[in-house]
Design a protein around this motif. Structure first.
Motif, PDB file in Angstrom:
ATOM      1  N   PRO A   1      -0.202 -11.845  27.326  1.00 55.71           N
ATOM      2  CA  PRO A   1       0.477 -12.538  28.431  1.00 55.71           C
ATOM      3  C   PRO A   1       1.458 -13.577  27.920  1.00 55.71           C
ATOM      4  O   PRO A   1       1.336 -14.090  26.797  1.00 55.71           O
ATOM      5  CB  PRO A   1      -0.685 -13.194  29.203  1.00 55.71           C
TER       6      PRO A   1
ATOM      7  N   LEU B   1      -6.419 -11.276  40.033  1.00 50.89           N
ATOM      8  CA  LEU B   1      -5.499 -11.896  39.079  1.00 50.89           C
ATOM      9  C   LEU B   1      -5.624 -13.411  39.109  1.00 50.89           C
ATOM     10  O   LEU B   1      -6.015 -13.999  40.125  1.00 50.89           O
ATOM     11  CB  LEU B   1      -4.052 -11.493  39.385  1.00 50.89           C
ATOM     12  N   THR B   2      -5.273 -14.051  37.989  1.00 49.27           N
ATOM     13  CA  THR B   2      -5.213 -15.509  37.965  1.00 49.27           C
ATOM     14  C   THR B   2      -3.981 -15.971  38.736  1.00 49.27           C
ATOM     15  O   THR B   2      -3.099 -15.168  39.082  1.00 49.27           O
ATOM     16  CB  THR B   2      -5.123 -16.026  36.525  1.00 49.27           C
TER      17      THR B   2
ATOM     18  N   GLU C   1      -0.880 -15.092  36.848  1.00 51.79           N
ATOM     19  CA  GLU C   1      -0.597 -13.657  36.858  1.00 51.79           C
ATOM     20  C   GLU C   1      -0.031 -13.211  38.199  1.00 51.79           C
ATOM     21  O   GLU C   1       0.834 -12.318  38.246  1.00 51.79           O
ATOM     22  CB  GLU C   1      -1.866 -12.876  36.527  1.00 51.79           C
ATOM     23  N   LYS C   2      -0.495 -13.817  39.283  1.00 48.95           N
ATOM     24  CA  LYS C   2       0.040 -13.471  40.608  1.00 48.95           C
ATOM     25  C   LYS C   2       1.528 -13.817  40.690  1.00 48.95           C
ATOM     26  O   LYS C   2       2.346 -13.025  41.185  1.00 48.95           O
ATOM     27  CB  LYS C   2      -0.734 -14.211  41.697  1.00 48.95           C
TER      28      LYS C   2
ATOM     29  N   GLN D   1       0.814  -3.395  33.032  1.00 46.28           N
ATOM     30  CA  GLN D   1       1.709  -4.444  33.528  1.00 46.28           C
ATOM     31  C   GLN D   1       1.729  -5.618  32.559  1.00 46.28           C
ATOM     32  O   GLN D   1       0.695  -6.060  32.066  1.00 46.28           O
ATOM     33  CB  GLN D   1       1.222  -4.923  34.891  1.00 46.28           C
TER      34      GLN D   1
ATOM     35  N   LEU E   1       3.566 -11.490  38.531  1.00 49.63           N
ATOM     36  CA  LEU E   1       3.752 -10.182  39.163  1.00 49.63           C
ATOM     37  C   LEU E   1       4.924 -10.213  40.142  1.00 49.63           C
ATOM     38  O   LEU E   1       5.692  -9.242  40.233  1.00 49.63           O
ATOM     39  CB  LEU E   1       2.469  -9.757  39.872  1.00 49.63           C
TER      40      LEU E   1
ATOM     41  N   GLU F   1      -2.727  -5.618  45.131  1.00 51.84           N
ATOM     42  CA  GLU F   1      -2.396  -5.616  43.708  1.00 51.84           C
ATOM     43  C   GLU F   1      -2.625  -6.988  43.065  1.00 51.84           C
ATOM     44  O   GLU F   1      -2.768  -7.098  41.848  1.00 51.84           O
ATOM     45  CB  GLU F   1      -0.938  -5.191  43.499  1.00 51.84           C
ATOM     46  N   LEU F   2      -2.679  -8.035  43.898  1.00 52.99           N
ATOM     47  CA  LEU F   2      -2.904  -9.380  43.383  1.00 52.99           C
ATOM     48  C   LEU F   2      -4.393  -9.703  43.266  1.00 52.99           C
ATOM     49  O   LEU F   2      -4.759 -10.737  42.698  1.00 52.99           O
ATOM     50  CB  LEU F   2      -2.244 -10.424  44.290  1.00 52.99           C
TER      51      LEU F   2
ATOM     52  N   TYR G   1       2.329  -9.485  32.000  1.00 57.58           N
ATOM     53  CA  TYR G   1       2.381 -10.729  32.771  1.00 57.58           C
ATOM     54  C   TYR G   1       3.011 -11.861  31.954  1.00 57.58           C
ATOM     55  O   TYR G   1       3.039 -11.815  30.741  1.00 57.58           O
ATOM     56  CB  TYR G   1       0.969 -11.125  33.217  1.00 57.58           C
TER      57      TYR G   1
END
Length: 573
Positions: free
Chosen positions: A506, A41-42, A45-46, A571, A49, A37-38, A573
């Motif tokens: 975000p 992602l930046t 963002e990781k 989602q 999450l 799921e990561l 972020y």
């Protein structure tokens, strides 16, 4: 820097990708680093999450409910003050005796403050943090609100009104941002439910003014008109004195007290923690972990998130970047926090570029702005040609611009046998259905086949339709009915719109995005009645203003249809 080096967040040094520091982190947190799921992602963002998962696992605790209701107070204050100036303006005019063409200045002052507040606080909340902005907006509103009843000259009141608007103007963009960043992802329908506090603010304000103004206002002359201002007549002539006209002051003092109570709840009674996501994109990982543990403790739970988890992601990112690892990046933890001023300045530009990062985001940003512009345009013009005003005032309805309705109703009261008290009572009746509209808007989140997008499409289309239908009828019952219908769907539409907007941006740019959207909306909320006034002047007996308002709302419908569907309910972020 060599490609095989990475940054050690613990001591500020660089180690090779195969160093013990990196190998140890990779071994302990392999399940996080290899989480599918990561992927893609930046770094920020990781980490965001992981925060989402932490909040999701704990559910809606006491802390989250405190946040929800305190943010709801912000929404409450927004329409509480907006309604207040319309309700106190007539007794204010009676006492001070300013020219009739200056009556609207108090609404212009408040609108100017709201517009400036939306922009300034929207931008500041992403710079100084949610905590300071959350408290300062309420403090400013309460201080100047409490002072509003003191001046005995119109200019002084206008200045104070503008500052109240400045504080209130930041509430919606800030409060939705804060609420989103603390609640579980599956409870985001509560963002729409925040709007239920707005019609409550209208009802409470009307109730307070209903209690004070009819009882403590200047009397009437034998012909039914108000006593003249003492500033306009010779000494000894019966006039409207300050002592006999304290109702509007009592009302504003009470509203200032309510605002102060909201500030005390936010600042003294409840200890607000800074948003973990704000701390993350500012490089303050350790503080973010501390906040998450404090929230869990407040809720009687235990947090499993650790600083080492964030460090592992930072180290893994640095080891993968090679020569590019010197470039500033959001969420880089201690490396970001200790970076040079020029690097931090570059990151600020990186943040603002996020509004137009790619075609999809740029399209979304522009369409959101268009939606806010024509939403404010629609309900501002609709307020100018208020159906209830037309039902009561007939051909004089064109004098009814937004908050001008109470003035018209009171002035015409002796002609239609409607007392001042009944005027304020009717306001409560008219605006109460908005509460049901908000509830229906929040329910759209839970119906997958409708959801946010179709909820906004349906409610905006019906809001526009109610304005077009009003143009085709002219009876008291139908006029009042379509007024209630328009306000019902306006409340439903705005509940979803205000709640959904922070979801799609975000956290590093969330407050700015919401503040700019509100800023553009409020600008056109000021401009549109001026345009509508020219339309009405050209054809006083026509329905051009209603078509202007309804057409603007239908543009909102089209803009939402064009928005990218994958941004609805994704989602945050």
């Amino acid at each position: 820097m060599d490609q095989d080096k990475n940054y050690d967040v613990k001591d500020g040094s660089y180690e090779t990708a195969n160093s013990p520091v990196h190998e140890q982190s990779a071994g302990l947190y392999a399940d996080i680093l290899n989480d599918p799921e990561l992927e893609g992602l930046t770094l920020y963002e990781k980490k965001a999450l992981l925060v989402n998962r932490e909040l999701n696992s704990h559910g809606m605790g006491k802390y989250q409910w405190w946040i929800f209701f305190l943010c709801g107070f912000g929404y409450f204050l927004d329409l509480m003050w907006a309604q207040a100036f319309g309700l106190v303006a007539t007794p204010l005019e009676n006492e001070l005796g300013f020219p009739a063409d200056q009556y609207g200045n108090i609404f212009s002052a408040f609108s100017a403050g709201l517009t400036a507040g939306a922009f300034v606080w929207g931008v500041l909340v992403d710079i100084i943090g949610r905590q300071y902005a959350f408290n300062l907006t309420c403090l400013i509103s309460s201080v100047f609100g409490l002072c509003l009843g003191a001046p005995s000259n119109y200019d002084g009141i206008l200045v104070l009104t503008a500052f109240v608007g400045f504080g209130v103007g930041g509430n919606i963009p800030i409060d939705t941002t804060i609420c989103l960043e603390f609640i579980p992802q599956n409870r985001r329908f509560l963002l729409a439910l925040l709007s239920i506090f707005q019609p409550l603010g209208v009802v409470v304000t009307s109730g307070i003014c209903y209690g004070f103004i009819p009882k403590y206002s200047c009397g009437l002359l034998p012909d039914g008109t108000s006593l003249p201002s003492c500033n306009l007549v010779a000494a000894g002539t019966a006039c409207c004195t300050k002592a006999s006209n304290m109702g509007w002051r009592y009302s504003l003092f009470t509203l200032g007290g309510v605002t102060l109570a909201a500030f005390l709840l936010r600042f003294v009674v409840f200890r607000f923690q800074e948003s973990p996501k704000f701390l993350l994109y500012r490089g303050r990982d350790a503080d973010a972990v501390k906040v998450l543990h404090n929230i869990a403790k407040f809720n009687g739970q235990k947090s499993d998130i650790t600083l080492e988890m964030f460090n592992a992601l930072t180290e893994d990112y640095a080891s993968m970047q090679g020569h590019g690892s010197d470039s500033p990046v959001l969420g880089a933890g201690e490396k970001q926090a200790k970076s040079s001023f020029s690097s931090k300045l570059k990151l600020e530009f990186v943040r603002y570029k996020m509004l137009f990062a790619d075609f999809t985001i740029a399209r979304l940003t522009i369409l959101v702005w268009i939606t806010y512009v024509f939403d404010y345009w629609g309900f501002s013009v609709a307020g100018m040609f208020n159906p209830y005003c037309r039902a009561i005032c007939g051909d004089s309805a064109h004098d009814c611009e937004g908050s001008f309705l109470p003035k018209i109703l009171i002035t015409k009261g002796h002609e239609i046998n409607v007392s001042v008290g009944e005027t304020y009572r009717n306001y409560i009746i008219i605006y109460t259905p908005g509460i049901v509209g908000v509830l229906l808007g929040a329910c759209m989140y839970a119906i997958p086949i409708i959801g946010r997008k179709w909820g906004m499409i349906i409610s905006s289309a019906l809001m526009g339709a109610s304005l077009f239908l009003f143009a085709a009828v002219n009876s008291e019952a139908s006029n009042i009915g379509f007024n209630m219908m328009e306000y019902f769907f306006q409340s439903m539409f705005n509940a979803i719109l205000y709640g959904w907007t922070p979801e799609v941006f975000p956290a590093p740019i969330r407050g700015t995005a919401c503040g700019l959207a509100s800023f553009w909306g409020r600008i056109f909320g000021i401009v549109s009645p001026i345009i509508a006034a020219y339309v009405l002047a050209a054809n006083p007996a026509g329905n051009g203003v209603l078509y202007l308002a309804g057409g603007a709302v239908f543009i909102c419908t089209i803009a939402i249809l064009l928005m990218p569907t994958n941004r609805m309910g994704a989602q945050s972020y």
